[in-house]
Design a protein around this motif. Structure first.
Motif, short mmCIF file in Angstrom:
data_model
loop_
_atom_site.label_atom_id
_atom_site.label_comp_id
_atom_site.label_asym_id
_atom_site.label_seq_id
_atom_site.Cartn_x
_atom_site.Cartn_y
_atom_site.Cartn_z
N GLY A 85 1.10 -0.83 -0.12
CA GLY A 85 0.05 -0.41 0.05
C GLY A 85 1.25 1.36 0.03
O GLY A 85 2.19 1.54 -0.23
N HIS A 86 0.10 2.92 -0.08
CA HIS A 86 1.20 3.55 0.12
C HIS A 86 0.78 4.73 0.32
O HIS A 86 -0.68 4.86 0.80
CB HIS A 86 1.56 4.05 -1.51
N TYR A 87 1.29 4.91 1.80
CA TYR A 87 0.58 6.20 2.53
C TYR A 87 0.64 7.29 2.51
O TYR A 87 0.67 8.31 2.29
CB TYR A 87 1.40 6.35 3.88
N VAL A 89 0.75 10.62 0.18
CA VAL A 89 -1.12 10.83 -0.82
C VAL A 89 -1.08 12.46 -2.22
O VAL A 89 0.49 13.09 -2.76
CB VAL A 89 -1.90 11.53 -0.49
N GLN A 90 -1.09 12.47 -3.35
CA GLN A 90 -1.38 13.27 -4.28
C GLN A 90 -1.32 15.03 -3.19
O GLN A 90 -2.61 15.14 -2.43
CB GLN A 90 -2.37 13.77 -5.59
N PRO A 91 -0.91 16.18 -4.05
CA PRO A 91 -0.88 17.60 -3.52
C PRO A 91 -2.94 17.46 -3.91
O PRO A 91 -3.05 17.29 -4.28
CB PRO A 91 -0.56 18.16 -4.76
N THR A 118 -9.60 7.59 -0.40
CA THR A 118 -9.51 6.00 -0.49
C THR A 118 -8.12 6.01 -1.84
O THR A 118 -7.51 4.99 -1.82
CB THR A 118 -10.76 5.67 -2.16
N ASP A 119 -7.47 7.00 -1.76
CA ASP A 119 -6.02 6.90 -2.93
C ASP A 119 -5.11 7.78 -1.61
O ASP A 119 -5.25 7.75 -1.85
CB ASP A 119 -5.83 7.49 -4.08
N ASP A 120 -4.47 6.25 -1.09
CA ASP A 120 -4.72 4.51 -1.28
C ASP A 120 -4.86 4.71 0.61
O ASP A 120 -4.91 3.48 0.91
CB ASP A 120 -3.34 4.37 -1.41
N GLU A 152 6.25 6.65 -1.37
CA GLU A 152 6.67 6.97 -2.63
C GLU A 152 5.74 7.14 -3.96
O GLU A 152 6.30 7.41 -5.31
CB GLU A 152 8.61 7.38 -3.48
N GLU A 153 4.63 6.26 -3.80
CA GLU A 153 4.08 6.11 -5.41
C GLU A 153 3.21 6.74 -6.12
O GLU A 153 3.44 7.00 -6.94
CB GLU A 153 2.63 5.23 -4.80
N GLU A 154 2.94 8.49 -5.43
CA GLU A 154 2.58 9.15 -6.45
C GLU A 154 3.59 9.65 -7.01
O GLU A 154 2.89 10.65 -7.65
CB GLU A 154 1.63 10.15 -5.45
N LEU A 426 -10.19 10.44 -7.21
CA LEU A 426 -8.92 10.71 -6.86
C LEU A 426 -8.31 11.75 -6.82
O LEU A 426 -8.35 11.88 -8.57
CB LEU A 426 -8.23 9.14 -6.86
N HIS A 427 -6.97 12.27 -6.46
CA HIS A 427 -6.03 12.89 -7.36
C HIS A 427 -7.14 13.93 -8.00
O HIS A 427 -6.09 15.73 -7.95
CB HIS A 427 -5.60 12.63 -8.38
N SER A 428 -8.49 14.71 -7.49
CA SER A 428 -8.66 15.74 -7.60
C SER A 428 -9.64 16.62 -6.23
O SER A 428 -9.06 15.77 -5.08
CB SER A 428 -10.06 15.16 -8.03
MN MN Z 1 -2.58 8.26 -7.17
#
Ligand code: MN
Ligand code: BES
Ligand code: MN
Length: 455
Positions: A85-87, A89-91, A118-120, A152-154, A426-428
């Motif tokens: 998983g990734h902790y 998030v997008q800006p 939701t992400d993630d 660092e997924e995003e 997500l990302h929005s």
């Molecule tokens: Mn994402």
């Protein structure tokens, strides 16, 4: 799953949601160095979760953001499942479009609103709670589990690959599980058997060494913004086909059976148009919307800037112009090869009179899951238990870089079990997670351990 586990899930629903809200309050934006302390804080929070459920856990420092690792390996002989998983998030930008602030989780209408809901964060958290329920009731899990939760997924970070490579033997497993995709639609949970890959780059054109008066000098030098628009316009023909030489050479075409399978899924085009706010759909000629999104490669400009972008007019010939470009890739396309062709394309078509610099950010190949894997059967049964609905098999257009790395380094396939919805923003702005889906996800996760043990 055992009745005691199901009972525990029911009676702890409120606490699970409160804990998720605590995690969502931490603004762990990986892209922006200003959020560095929050990254540490989020990693510490996740680590503490593992500790309190009785798992061995460590925070692994990297050259970038830390990785949280945890394991429970007390079932010798049973399969080993790795959860990723990734902790990060997008800006949250643009901030003014959020109904309530991005890092102040708020419940409206049965949905939890926050960046990362939701992400993630909300999705990976379900697997922690599923494991916790077993450990706190049965006292053990029916399978061995390893958790890798990265930061660092995003940003397409390279540090995770290094971690996986270095810890290859410690991370050995039979199958990986990721909840970072979506259901097909409300009430139609899905198992995602394919993802697109990606390449991401940036191109900058530089003309005069500084912005010039467009009256005094305009017409005598190439304008980098004009030139960049011309360049970008050449990326597609009028059939929506990408013009980079060799772009389609290695593309794995859809089989007739797959096209039928896509076509059999319910899809309301008018509702889709309305959801996105467009009058008409557009894309590569000869393919349906689901085919274009899931199985055809694309090339998109993500952002373009140069010259004066403030209010009111300004009369200049700008010095520079930049475009951020990504291509989504499908199986058998090689990210390195496509990046090279794109750079070549831009350089050969790049107009005289300006200089061009090209920056390659990151890339990862596409992925398809073996449709005959027994793990699919286990996942389907778990989702039936958790969602009380039959899951469909779908592909997705997004990318999760670790999936191909897990295959490459550990040799395992990944079960992509998405509990969210593509309409969760997500990302929005106003990202959210339906609270019922959160709990259904936890139940499916708890059921997955016993379904895999049964195989
Ligand atoms: Mn994402
Ligand atoms: N969780 C998404 C990917 C996703 C979302 C897949 C919905 C399928 C359905 C992931 O966090 C993401 O945003 N990935 C990036 C990868 C990139 C930054 C390397 C993407 O797809 O843009
Ligand atoms: Mn994600």
């Amino acid at each position: 799953m055992p009745p005691a586990v199901a009972e525990y899930l029911k009676s702890n629903q409120d606490r699970f949601l409160e804990e998720l809200q605590a995690l969502l309050r931490i603004p762990s934006v990986s892209a922006d160095p200003a959020f560095q302390p929050a990254m540490q804080q989020a990693a510490a929070f996740v680590h503490q979760q593992f500790e309190s459920m009785g798992m061995t856990s460590e925070i692994v420092a990297t050259a970038g953001h830390p990785i949280v690792y945890a394991e429970w390996l007390k079932k010798p002989g049973a399969p080993t499942v790795l959860v990723y998983g990734h902790y990060d998030v997008q800006p949250p930008d643009p901030l003014d479009l959020w109904t309530t602030p991005a890092f102040e989780p708020t419940i409206r209408d049965g949905k939890l609103f926050a960046r990362g809901a939701t992400d993630d964060k909300g999705q990976f958290f379900t697997h922690l709670k599923g494991a916790e329920a077993w450990l706190k009731t049965v006292g053990e899990l029916p399978v061995n589990v390893k958790f890798v939760i990265e930061g660092e997924e995003e940003v397409g970070g390279a540090n995770l690959d290094k971690f996986l490579e270095e810890r290859k033997s410690q991370l050995a497993c039979d199958v990986a599980v990721i909840s970072d995709t979506s259901q097909y639609a409300p009430g139609i949970p899905a198992i995602t058997y394919g993802l697109r890959g990606i390449i991401a780059c940036e191109v900058t054109l530089t003309g005069p060494k500084k912005d010039l008066h467009s009256g005094v000098f305009g017409g005598s030098v190439a304008n980098p913004v004009n030139m960049l628009c011309r360049l970008v316009a050449q990326l597609h023909d009028d059939q929506g086909r990408v013009q980079i030489p060799g772009f389609y050479d290695d593309v794995l075409e859809l089989t007739p059976a797959e096209r039928e399978q896509f076509a059999a899924l319910p899809f309301d085009e008018a509702a889709y148009r309305q959801e996105l706010g467009v009058k008409e759909l557009s894309g590569e000629a000869g393919f349906t919307t689901l085919e274009r999104r899931w199985a055809r490669p694309t090339c998109d400009v993500n952002g373009m800037f140069g010259g004066y972008t403030g209010v009111g007019p300004k009369t200049i010939v700008p010095s520079k112009a930049t475009a951020k470009i990504t291509c989504r890739l499908v199986p058998h396309q090689d990210p390195a090869k496509i990046t090279k062709s794109l750079e070549q394309f831009l350089r050969t078509r790049g107009p005289a009179g300006v200089s061009l610099t090209f920056t390659d950010f990151h890339g990862c190949p596409a992925f398809v899951f073996d449709p005959n894997s027994p793990y699919l059967t286990a996942a389907k049964a778990a989702i039936r238990e958790g969602f009380r609905a039959e899951p469909v098999l779908i592909r997705e257009g997004g990318s999760i870089p670790v999936v191909s790395t897990l295959k490459q380094i550990l040799g395992v396939d990944t079960l992509l079990l998405g509990w969210g919805l593509n309409t969760d923003n997500l990302h929005s702005p106003d990202e959210h997670f339906t609270i019922a889906d959160f709990h259904r996800g936890i139940a499916s996760g708890a059921a997955l351990w016993s379904q895999i043990a049964k195989l």
